[in-house]
Design a protein around this motif. Structure first.
Motif, PDB file in Angstrom:
ATOM      1  N   THR A  25      34.640  41.277  46.993  1.00 20.68           N
ATOM      2  CA  THR A  25      33.681  40.645  47.910  1.00 20.68           C
ATOM      3  C   THR A  25      32.359  41.412  47.968  1.00 20.68           C
ATOM      4  OG1 THR A  25      34.696  41.870  49.754  1.00 20.68           O
ATOM      5  CG2 THR A  25      35.489  39.620  49.322  1.00 20.68           C
ATOM      6  N   LEU A  81      29.691  39.904  45.651  1.00 15.83           N
ATOM      7  CA  LEU A  81      29.232  38.530  45.877  1.00 15.83           C
ATOM      8  C   LEU A  81      27.836  38.581  46.492  1.00 15.83           C
ATOM      9  CD1 LEU A  81      32.536  36.955  47.321  1.00 15.83           C
ATOM     10  CD2 LEU A  81      31.654  36.761  44.992  1.00 15.83           C
ATOM     11  N   GLN A 124      29.110  33.383  47.905  1.00 13.48           N
ATOM     12  CA  GLN A 124      29.785  33.808  49.127  1.00 13.48           C
ATOM     13  C   GLN A 124      30.409  32.613  49.845  1.00 13.48           C
ATOM     14  OE1 GLN A 124      26.678  35.773  51.278  1.00 13.48           O
ATOM     15  NE2 GLN A 124      26.612  37.578  49.928  1.00 13.48           N
ATOM     16  N   TYR A 171      33.492  31.381  47.962  1.00 10.78           N
ATOM     17  CA  TYR A 171      34.639  32.278  48.161  1.00 10.78           C
ATOM     18  C   TYR A 171      35.257  32.059  49.539  1.00 10.78           C
ATOM     19  CZ  TYR A 171      37.408  36.481  48.816  1.00 10.78           C
ATOM     20  OH  TYR A 171      38.435  37.343  49.084  1.00 10.78           O
ATOM     21  N   GLN A 172      34.398  31.920  50.567  1.00 10.26           N
ATOM     22  CA  GLN A 172      34.911  31.706  51.920  1.00 10.26           C
ATOM     23  C   GLN A 172      35.690  30.385  52.022  1.00 10.26           C
ATOM     24  OE1 GLN A 172      31.426  31.950  54.366  1.00 10.26           O
ATOM     25  NE2 GLN A 172      31.200  34.183  54.101  1.00 10.26           N
ATOM     26  N   THR A 197      39.018  30.777  50.269  1.00 11.83           N
ATOM     27  CA  THR A 197      39.926  31.600  51.065  1.00 11.83           C
ATOM     28  C   THR A 197      40.547  30.790  52.197  1.00 11.83           C
ATOM     29  OG1 THR A 197      38.592  33.565  50.570  1.00 11.83           O
ATOM     30  CG2 THR A 197      40.127  33.711  52.426  1.00 11.83           C
TER      31      THR A 197
END
Length: 622
Positions: free
Chosen positions: A535, A538, A544, A547-548, A551
């Motif tokens: 992370t 990123l 970002q 990725y969030q 997740t």
């Protein structure tokens, strides 16, 4: 194939049909006179008739002879009212033909023109000329006669077609036979009446055979009693034969017949039926253990031992179509359990498209074992279907296995199942075991068996893909699911339904295209890709955000997937559209900084893995 040569190549037109470039060639063919064209068409049509054995007969001159299926007495070729002067089989075309042998009003019938053919044959010749019209009349009379008896004729399109081709002026009559014959299994009685006599057996409201039948006569006598009486005498003899076979067969047990299978050749490269059933028993036992433990394995082994014994009975010898069915009756007569008895009958199922499946777990084990043994051993000796030739019905066996695995929702993995069956047949082939063989032989044998396994799996998946497309799934939907090389086939219908629901979402087109793009990027990547995303690397807001989102969605999609809710697992992915589009709009993956590049590849690998858990969504991209 069109008779074109190199000179026409510049004349070919190139046209795009979707993504495919197609070549078209336009040509002009000079017209042919009707006589010449009809003569050629007639000769070609006669030459292509599937006549397995012809007869030779003399023509009217007493010297010339012709080969055909039966003697031909007249040839008619009319264009309007004019005779077309063609000839075939030693006959010159004219306008005269024969009507019904006994009931024609005029003989010969002289046709006025081509359009009056059917009408003149009906009114002057007492003949229904059209096959479809004659068939419909037979069906009408069958239903009328059966209704008067409060019964229903057996539904058999093949028999109906055959009888339609045998009569010219159908007349349906009702016959009877002695009720004592109903003690014989009705399948035997129905088959002998249909196969030998072309009768239509009658069933009551419960589907039980009645001691009446319908016959289709070609004559209409004033007193039909003689016609009915003659047919009743003939059928009595046929049914007496069936009863004799049934009584005689029950004097020997199925088990006592099993050793005789060692004398029945199955295939000259594979040995006898006895040897074959040695394999089937072991395979059925193995499948029984996987599906139900020791008790099911024991029953499957018992059923497999007796499954082919009825092949040696008089009844099956006379009527091979009754194999399995008679085994079930004889097993029940001996007091064997219904599980075993019905498995003996059902292990041939499904015998054709749309047929029912085995009705109990023992039958499922035995049906799978019988078909798998056939496929494996036939592939081992190179008896693989080619083109339209499939003498051992291996395609049908593969489709049967696929249907059983899917429709019975069995937790069996296809590749492991095939591997185990290959192992069972191989151990039986090599009783001295592997220790006495050289390392070179072992290596060669390993590669051979691996190749057979791969060929069989490809064979199965080709049949499966075709079957799914026949069920209405698109080629893209099928490809998306099967490209994952799934081995538990019972999962496939649920995955297909999920893919179809996903494709209906407005986000699906964009996500499928993005998935395809991600797959292409990952394929071009050299070396390994990390399983984790750092992370701290990123840097861009778009990566970002992606990725969030990944997740937050990962656990939800996995939970839905693990619970078998594939539709929900895919629908959750709709939330990825915006962050994925933004990522590709603002983030460069293949940057010079190796650590950044590898981290973004790891992010894309996670995206790819989440998106393709249920199916390869890139296959939906246009």
């Amino acid at each position: 194939s069109l008779g074109a040569d190199a000179s026409v190549v510049p004349q070919l037109k190139r046209v795009m049909e979707g993504k495919t470039e197609t070549l078209f060639w336009d040509s002009t063919v000079k017209g042919t006179p009707l006589t010449d064209g009809l003569q050629k068409a007639l000769e070609e049509a006669i030459g292509k008739l599937p006549i397995p054995k012809v007869m030779t007969y003399q023509l009217a001159d007493g010297w010339s002879s012709v080969n055909f299926v039966r003697p031909v007495h007249a040839l008619i070729a009319l264009h309007g009212a004019d005779i077309v002067p063609v000839n075939i089989l030693g006959l010159q075309a004219g306008r005269e033909t024969q009507g019904h042998r006994f009931e024609a009003k005029v003989n010969p019938i002289v046709l006025h023109n081509a359009d009056s053919y059917a009408q003149q044959l009906a009114t002057e010749g007492a003949v229904i000329a059209g096959f479809a019209e004659r068939r419909a009349e037979i069906v009408r009379q069958l239903n009328v006669a059966a209704t008067k008896e409060n019964l229903t004729p057996v539904d058999d399109d093949a028999l109906l077609d055959e009888v339609t081709a045998l009569v010219e002026h159908p007349n349906v009559l009702v016959g009877k036979f002695a009720a004592e014959f109903l003690q014989v299994p009705q399948e035997c009685l129905i088959l002998t009446m249909k196969a030998n006599q072309k009768y239509f057996p009658l069933l009551d409201a419960q589907g039980k055979l009645a001691n009446k039948f319908l016959l289709v006569s070609n004559i209409r006598p004033t007193d039909p009693g003689l016609v009915i009486g003659g047919n009743e005498r003939v059928v009595r003899s046929r049914l007496a034969d069936a009863k004799f076979f049934f009584d005689q067969d029950r004097k020997k047990t199925l088990e006592s017949r099993v050793p005789e299978l060692d004398k029945v050749v199955y295939h000259n490269k594979l040995g006898t039926q006895g040897m074959r059933m040695h394999y089937v028993r072991a395979i059925a036992k193995m499948i029984g253990e996987l599906l139900g433990g020791d008790e099911l394995a024991k029953q499957a082994y018992e059923a497999a031992t007796l499954a082919k014994a009825d092949l040696l009975t008089d009844m099956v010898g006379e009527f091979p179509e009754l194999q399995g069915i008679m085994g079930r009756y004889y097993a029940q007569h001996e007091g064997l359990s219904d599980d075993v008895a019905f498995a003996i009958e059902d292990h041939y199922k499904p015998r054709f498209a749309g047929d029912t499946l085995p009705r109990n777990p023992v039958g499922v084990c035995l049906a799978l074992a019988d078909k798998l043994e056939t496929l494996v051993n036939m592939f081992k000796i190179g008896e693989v279907p080619t083109g339209d030739k499939d003498p051992f019905a291996l395609r049908r066996h593969a489709l049967g296995i696929i249907r059983i695995l899917i429709e019975k929702d069995l937790s069996l993995e296809l590749d492991k199942l095939v591997q185990r069956v290959i192992g069972i047949t191989e151990d039986a082939d090599i009783p001295e075991k592997w220790e006495s063989r050289s390392p070179d032989f072992m290596l060669e044998q390993y590669h051979t068996l691996y190749q057979i396994r791969q060929e069989l799996l490809i064979f199965f998946y080709e049949r499966l893909a075709g079957s799914l497309r026949d069920q209405g799934y698109t080629a893209q939907e099928v490809d998306a699911v099967l490209s994952l090389n799934l081995q538990q086939l019972s999962d496939i219908p649920k995955r297909l339904a999920a893919v179809r629901a996903f494709a209906a979402l407005p986000e699906s087109v964009s996500l499928a295209a993005a998935n395809k793009r991600v797959g292409n990027i990952l394929k071009k990547t050299e070396g390994s890709i990390s399983d984790t995303v750092d992370t701290g690397l990123l840097q861009e807001p778009a990566e970002q955000a992606l990725y969030q989102t990944l997740t937050s969605l990962s656990s939800k999609t996995k939970e839905a997937f693990d619970s078998g809710d594939y539709t929900a697992s895919l629908q959750i992915l709709a939330a990825l559209k915006s962050p994925v589009d933004t990522f590709f709009d603002h983030v460069m993956v293949n940057v010079e900084d190796e650590s950044l590049r590898n981290n973004r590849l790891a992010l894309l690998a996670q995206l790819h893995q989440i998106m393709n858990r249920v199916a390869d969504l890139s296959k939906l991209a246009s």
